[in-house]
Design a protein around this motif. Structure first.
Motif, PDB file in Angstrom:
ATOM      1  N   UNK A  67       0.857  -1.177   0.000  1.00 56.08           N
ATOM      2  CA  UNK A  67       0.000   0.000   0.000  1.00 56.08           C
ATOM      3  C   UNK A  67       0.894   1.228   0.000  1.00 56.08           C
ATOM      4  N   UNK A  68       0.451   2.289  -0.648  1.00 58.91           N
ATOM      5  CA  UNK A  68       1.266   3.497  -0.784  1.00 58.91           C
ATOM      6  C   UNK A  68       1.774   4.008   0.568  1.00 58.91           C
ATOM      7  N   UNK A  69       0.954   3.919   1.610  1.00 61.15           N
ATOM      8  CA  UNK A  69       1.352   4.409   2.931  1.00 61.15           C
ATOM      9  C   UNK A  69       2.475   3.577   3.551  1.00 61.15           C
ATOM     10  N   UNK A  70       2.677   2.355   3.053  1.00 61.43           N
ATOM     11  CA  UNK A  70       3.708   1.461   3.585  1.00 61.43           C
ATOM     12  C   UNK A  70       4.977   1.457   2.739  1.00 61.43           C
ATOM     13  N   UNK A  71       4.924   2.020   1.552  1.00 56.72           N
ATOM     14  CA  UNK A  71       6.055   1.988   0.617  1.00 56.72           C
ATOM     15  C   UNK A  71       6.969   3.189   0.831  1.00 56.72           C
ATOM     16  N   UNK A  72       8.267   2.929   0.699  1.00 57.60           N
ATOM     17  CA  UNK A  72       9.273   3.975   0.919  1.00 57.60           C
ATOM     18  C   UNK A  72      10.328   3.931  -0.171  1.00 57.60           C
ATOM     19  N   UNK A  73      11.186   4.912  -0.171  1.00 63.27           N
ATOM     20  CA  UNK A  73      12.247   5.001  -1.174  1.00 63.27           C
ATOM     21  C   UNK A  73      13.093   3.729  -1.203  1.00 63.27           C
ATOM     22  N   UNK A  74      13.396   3.146  -0.054  1.00 63.74           N
ATOM     23  CA  UNK A  74      14.210   1.927  -0.006  1.00 63.74           C
ATOM     24  C   UNK A  74      13.543   0.800  -0.792  1.00 63.74           C
ATOM     25  N   UNK A  75      12.219   0.707  -0.704  1.00 64.89           N
ATOM     26  CA  UNK A  75      11.485  -0.310  -1.452  1.00 64.89           C
ATOM     27  C   UNK A  75      11.646  -0.097  -2.958  1.00 64.89           C
ATOM     28  N   UNK A  76      11.607   1.150  -3.382  1.00 63.54           N
ATOM     29  CA  UNK A  76      11.786   1.482  -4.795  1.00 63.54           C
ATOM     30  C   UNK A  76      13.197   1.103  -5.241  1.00 63.54           C
ATOM     31  N   UNK A  77      14.182   1.458  -4.456  1.00 63.12           N
ATOM     32  CA  UNK A  77      15.569   1.151  -4.810  1.00 63.12           C
ATOM     33  C   UNK A  77      15.838  -0.350  -4.846  1.00 63.12           C
ATOM     34  N   UNK A  78      15.172  -1.095  -3.991  1.00 63.13           N
ATOM     35  CA  UNK A  78      15.379  -2.553  -3.919  1.00 63.13           C
ATOM     36  C   UNK A  78      14.699  -3.314  -5.050  1.00 63.13           C
ATOM     37  N   UNK A  79      13.826  -2.659  -5.811  1.00 63.61           N
ATOM     38  CA  UNK A  79      13.083  -3.329  -6.878  1.00 63.61           C
ATOM     39  C   UNK A  79      13.749  -3.103  -8.233  1.00 63.61           C
ATOM     40  N   UNK A  80      13.462  -4.018  -9.155  1.00 62.67           N
ATOM     41  CA  UNK A  80      14.000  -3.932 -10.514  1.00 62.67           C
ATOM     42  C   UNK A  80      12.970  -3.417 -11.510  1.00 62.67           C
ATOM     43  N   UNK A  81      11.707  -3.398 -11.118  1.00 55.72           N
ATOM     44  CA  UNK A  81      10.624  -2.920 -11.967  1.00 55.72           C
ATOM     45  C   UNK A  81       9.427  -2.578 -11.104  1.00 55.72           C
ATOM     46  N   UNK A  98      -1.214   8.271  -2.772  1.00 57.46           N
ATOM     47  CA  UNK A  98      -0.244   7.872  -3.797  1.00 57.46           C
ATOM     48  C   UNK A  98       0.704   9.025  -4.098  1.00 57.46           C
ATOM     49  N   UNK A  99       0.174  10.220  -4.146  1.00 60.42           N
ATOM     50  CA  UNK A  99       1.016  11.403  -4.373  1.00 60.42           C
ATOM     51  C   UNK A  99       2.010  11.552  -3.235  1.00 60.42           C
ATOM     52  N   UNK A 100       1.580  11.302  -2.017  1.00 62.03           N
ATOM     53  CA  UNK A 100       2.488  11.371  -0.857  1.00 62.03           C
ATOM     54  C   UNK A 100       3.619  10.360  -0.990  1.00 62.03           C
ATOM     55  N   UNK A 101       3.300   9.139  -1.445  1.00 63.31           N
ATOM     56  CA  UNK A 101       4.352   8.151  -1.685  1.00 63.31           C
ATOM     57  C   UNK A 101       5.376   8.698  -2.670  1.00 63.31           C
ATOM     58  N   UNK A 102       4.898   9.203  -3.803  1.00 61.89           N
ATOM     59  CA  UNK A 102       5.822   9.740  -4.811  1.00 61.89           C
ATOM     60  C   UNK A 102       6.604  10.928  -4.253  1.00 61.89           C
ATOM     61  N   UNK A 103       5.926  11.802  -3.506  1.00 66.85           N
ATOM     62  CA  UNK A 103       6.609  12.966  -2.923  1.00 66.85           C
ATOM     63  C   UNK A 103       7.753  12.553  -2.008  1.00 66.85           C
ATOM     64  N   UNK A 104       7.523  11.575  -1.144  1.00 67.67           N
ATOM     65  CA  UNK A 104       8.565  11.200  -0.178  1.00 67.67           C
ATOM     66  C   UNK A 104       9.681  10.390  -0.829  1.00 67.67           C
ATOM     67  N   UNK A 105       9.392   9.682  -1.917  1.00 63.86           N
ATOM     68  CA  UNK A 105      10.416   8.831  -2.539  1.00 63.86           C
ATOM     69  C   UNK A 105      11.155   9.508  -3.691  1.00 63.86           C
ATOM     70  N   UNK A 106      10.546  10.513  -4.287  1.00 58.11           N
ATOM     71  CA  UNK A 106      11.038  11.046  -5.560  1.00 58.11           C
ATOM     72  C   UNK A 106      12.537  11.384  -5.554  1.00 58.11           C
ATOM     73  N   UNK A 107      12.939  12.313  -4.737  1.00 49.82           N
ATOM     74  CA  UNK A 107      14.339  12.765  -4.767  1.00 49.82           C
ATOM     75  C   UNK A 107      15.297  11.741  -4.179  1.00 49.82           C
ATOM     76  N   UNK A 108      14.797  10.894  -3.293  1.00 46.16           N
ATOM     77  CA  UNK A 108      15.652   9.871  -2.683  1.00 46.16           C
ATOM     78  C   UNK A 108      16.087   8.803  -3.685  1.00 46.16           C
ATOM     79  N   UNK A 109      15.324   8.627  -4.779  1.00 50.16           N
ATOM     80  CA  UNK A 109      15.682   7.597  -5.767  1.00 50.16           C
ATOM     81  C   UNK A 109      16.066   8.190  -7.121  1.00 50.16           C
TER      82      UNK A 109
END
Length: 173
Positions: A45-59, A75-86
């Motif tokens: 769920x978007x509220x549980x996903x973080x930049x580390x999860x994005x970095x750990x994935x291949x797709x 969903x926008x909050x997820x993108x906002x918090x992860x965007x610059x970190x990845x």
């Protein structure tokens, strides 16, 4: 092992069901390619996903409703918090988009496409936009059930992204 991350948000159930169909399609494609053990599908769920999860994935598969002509807030909050970190660390990775909407979906689609373009992700297939026709407050807030034809479209997109992810490395090897 390739990792496919599905990040989703749902208010009335449709986008959650879409994310489940995306995951089923990804797993089915991996199995059909005899690569079932080579793919890990992780759904958050978007509220549980973080930049580390994005970095750990291949797709990626991103799935959310459109609210008031825009991407839903969670969903926008997820993108906002992860965007610059990845940023600059995920370029070229495959992704697919799915949107649950009342009658349009274009605003949320544009927002997700712009974010994915900024991350330089490789958009695979056309975004799946499920339009349920809800127009009144009562209809919009009511629980939704994903129809079989729309589930099939999600299943296909999940399979396409998974196959691209799995076969991309084989063709490079």
């Amino acid at each position: 092992m390739k990792r496919l991350l599905i990040v989703w948000h749902s208010r009335t159930g449709c986008a959650r069901q879409m994310s489940e169909a995306l995951a089923q399609g990804a797993r089915a494609a991996a199995t059909a390619l005899d690569l079932g053990q080579a793919l890990e599908v992780r759904s958050l769920a978007a509220a549980e996903a973080h930049a580390r999860d994005v970095l750990d994935a291949d797709g990626y598969l991103f799935c959310a409703p459109e609210n008031l002509g825009s991407l839903t807030g969670a969903m926008k909050e997820f993108f906002d918090q992860a965007y610059y970190a990845v940023l600059d660390q995920v370029a070229g990775r495959p992704c697919g988009l799915a949107i649950a909407a009342g009658s349009d979906g274009a605003g949320a689609q544009r927002q997700m496409e712009r974010i994915c373009t900024g991350w330089r992700l490789n958009l695979i297939g056309a975004p799946v936009v499920v339009r349920n026709g809800a127009q009144t407050a009562e209809q919009i807030l009511a629980p939704k059930t994903l129809g079989s034809a729309d589930a099939d479209c999600c299943h296909e997109l999940g399979g396409l992204v998974a196959a691209t992810l799995l076969l991309g490395e084989e063709s490079e090897a």
